[in-house]
Scaffold this active site. Structure first.
Site, PDB file in Angstrom:
ATOM      1  N   GLU A  43     -11.004  22.413  36.479  1.00  0.00           N
ATOM      2  CA  GLU A  43      -9.978  21.646  37.194  1.00  0.00           C
ATOM      3  C   GLU A  43     -10.522  20.244  37.442  1.00  0.00           C
ATOM      4  O   GLU A  43     -11.374  20.038  38.301  1.00  0.00           O
ATOM      5  CB  GLU A  43      -9.626  22.321  38.527  1.00  0.00           C
ATOM      6  CG  GLU A  43      -8.587  21.530  39.326  1.00  0.00           C
ATOM      7  CD  GLU A  43      -8.419  22.007  40.770  1.00  0.00           C
ATOM      8  OE1 GLU A  43      -8.706  23.185  41.071  1.00  0.00           O
ATOM      9  OE2 GLU A  43      -8.017  21.180  41.602  1.00  0.00           O
ATOM     10  N   ARG A  47      -8.632  12.215  41.304  1.00  0.00           N
ATOM     11  CA  ARG A  47      -9.073  11.504  42.515  1.00  0.00           C
ATOM     12  C   ARG A  47      -9.842  10.244  42.181  1.00  0.00           C
ATOM     13  O   ARG A  47     -10.274   9.527  43.086  1.00  0.00           O
ATOM     14  CB  ARG A  47      -9.989  12.411  43.353  1.00  0.00           C
ATOM     15  CG  ARG A  47      -9.279  13.621  43.875  1.00  0.00           C
ATOM     16  CD  ARG A  47     -10.177  14.462  44.765  1.00  0.00           C
ATOM     17  NE  ARG A  47      -9.572  15.770  44.962  1.00  0.00           N
ATOM     18  CZ  ARG A  47     -10.130  16.765  45.629  1.00  0.00           C
ATOM     19  NH1 ARG A  47     -11.313  16.610  46.175  1.00  0.00           N
ATOM     20  NH2 ARG A  47      -9.521  17.918  45.733  1.00  0.00           N
ATOM     21  N   THR A  71      -5.365  18.102  42.150  1.00  0.00           N
ATOM     22  CA  THR A  71      -4.954  17.018  43.046  1.00  0.00           C
ATOM     23  C   THR A  71      -3.709  16.295  42.513  1.00  0.00           C
ATOM     24  O   THR A  71      -3.581  15.080  42.658  1.00  0.00           O
ATOM     25  CB  THR A  71      -6.110  16.018  43.320  1.00  0.00           C
ATOM     26  OG1 THR A  71      -7.345  16.737  43.471  1.00  0.00           O
ATOM     27  CG2 THR A  71      -5.866  15.250  44.605  1.00  0.00           C
ATOM     28  N   LYS A 131      -2.541  28.818  45.100  1.00  0.00           N
ATOM     29  CA  LYS A 131      -3.855  28.423  45.632  1.00  0.00           C
ATOM     30  C   LYS A 131      -3.756  28.464  47.154  1.00  0.00           C
ATOM     31  O   LYS A 131      -2.862  27.829  47.718  1.00  0.00           O
ATOM     32  CB  LYS A 131      -4.151  27.008  45.138  1.00  0.00           C
ATOM     33  CG  LYS A 131      -5.266  26.275  45.844  1.00  0.00           C
ATOM     34  CD  LYS A 131      -5.480  24.910  45.187  1.00  0.00           C
ATOM     35  CE  LYS A 131      -6.401  24.055  46.012  1.00  0.00           C
ATOM     36  NZ  LYS A 131      -6.907  22.891  45.254  1.00  0.00           N
TER      37      LYS A 131
HETATM   38  C1  3PG Z   1     -11.346  20.238  47.182  1.00  0.00           C
HETATM   39  O1  3PG Z   1     -10.230  19.902  47.491  1.00  0.00           O
HETATM   40  O2  3PG Z   1     -12.263  19.441  46.997  1.00  0.00           O
HETATM   41  C2  3PG Z   1     -11.547  21.675  46.952  1.00  0.00           C
HETATM   42  O3  3PG Z   1     -10.818  22.388  47.861  1.00  0.00           O
HETATM   43  C3  3PG Z   1     -12.969  22.070  46.933  1.00  0.00           C
HETATM   44  O4  3PG Z   1     -13.390  22.447  48.180  1.00  0.00           O
HETATM   45  P1  3PG Z   1     -14.926  22.784  48.389  1.00  0.00           P
HETATM   46  O5  3PG Z   1     -15.683  21.483  48.183  1.00  0.00           O
HETATM   47  O6  3PG Z   1     -14.995  23.267  49.806  1.00  0.00           O
HETATM   48  O7  3PG Z   1     -15.317  23.826  47.387  1.00  0.00           O
END
Ligand code: 3PG
Length: 209
Positions: A43, A47, A71, A131
């Site tokens: 994934e 960002r 995202t 999710k």
């Molecule tokens: C994120 O949005 O960065 C993910 O949910 C990952 O979360 P984590 O860094 O707690 O694994």
């Protein structure tokens, strides 16, 4: 790889690494390192400025990777990521516009939910895999056990606060198809190009199921 549904993705990998790519040159070696360790589902989050190009680079150069995009928060992004080569998408939440755009782009979508009402809305929009985000803050294991009662037909990918240590407890739940997490892609290891360390983290994650 053609992905027919998000459940294909959940079957393909116990862990979905949440990837933030700052330098485009890191994209392909990082994807190769994860695939070499047995983690094919990736994934790549939208960002950073290079995210779209990173998806394209991975899709072109790492055929064994199943590259998705994370995202996604705006409907117009579905068409962009599809032409870059993403084969599935993940959103932190869901709106009618996002659901329609995913459908229009014919892109399997893992929509984020955090409450029972959001599960009901996502199911009404046609989704049976979601999710749970942010998983830990939403109640973690206890929340998933509680959701299994009224929503036995929904499979979750808890993400947010999940670690190598806690992942087995999540994966043991009947309504968890896979977990998401960034622990496989530590920022310092990416910055230093320590691909062997990332392959080792992927191997540990792949062995979780
Ligand atoms: C994120 O949005 O960065 C993910 O949910 C990952 O979360 P984590 O860094 O707690 O694994």
């Amino acid at each position: 790889m053609r992905v027919n549904s998000i459940r294909d993705i959940m079957r393909a990998s116990p862990v979905m690494p949440v990837i933030v790519i700052d330098r485009l040159d890191d994209a392909v070696p990082l994807a190769r390192a994860l695939v070499a360790g047995g983690i094919r589902v990736l994934e790549v989050t939208l960002r950073t400025a290079v995210a779209l190009n990173a998806i394209k680079a991975i899709a072109d150069a790492v055929p064994d990777a199943i590259v998705g995009v994370g995202t996604v928060t705006r409907p117009e992004q579905f068409a962009q990521v599809k032409s870059a080569g993403a084969v599935f998408a993940v959103t932190p939440g869901l709106t009618a516009e996002l659901a329609a755009a995913a459908k229009a782009a014919d892109m399997p979508l893992l929509p984020g939910v955090m409450t029972p009402s959001e599960v009901i809305a996502a199911r009404a929009a046609g989704f049976d895999a979601m999710k749970l985000f942010p998983a830990e803050q939403a109640g973690g294991l206890g929340m998933l056990k509680a959701l299994a009662g009224p929503f036995a037909d929904v499979l979750f990918c808890p993400t947010g606060g999940v670690s190598l240590h806690s992942a087995p407890q999540f994966l043991a739940l009947p309504n968890v198809g896979c977990v998401g997490g960034s622990w496989l892609v530590p920022k310092d290891k990416v910055a230093s190009g320590d691909w062997q360390a990332i392959s080792a983290l992927a191997r540990e994650a792949a062995a979780l199921r």
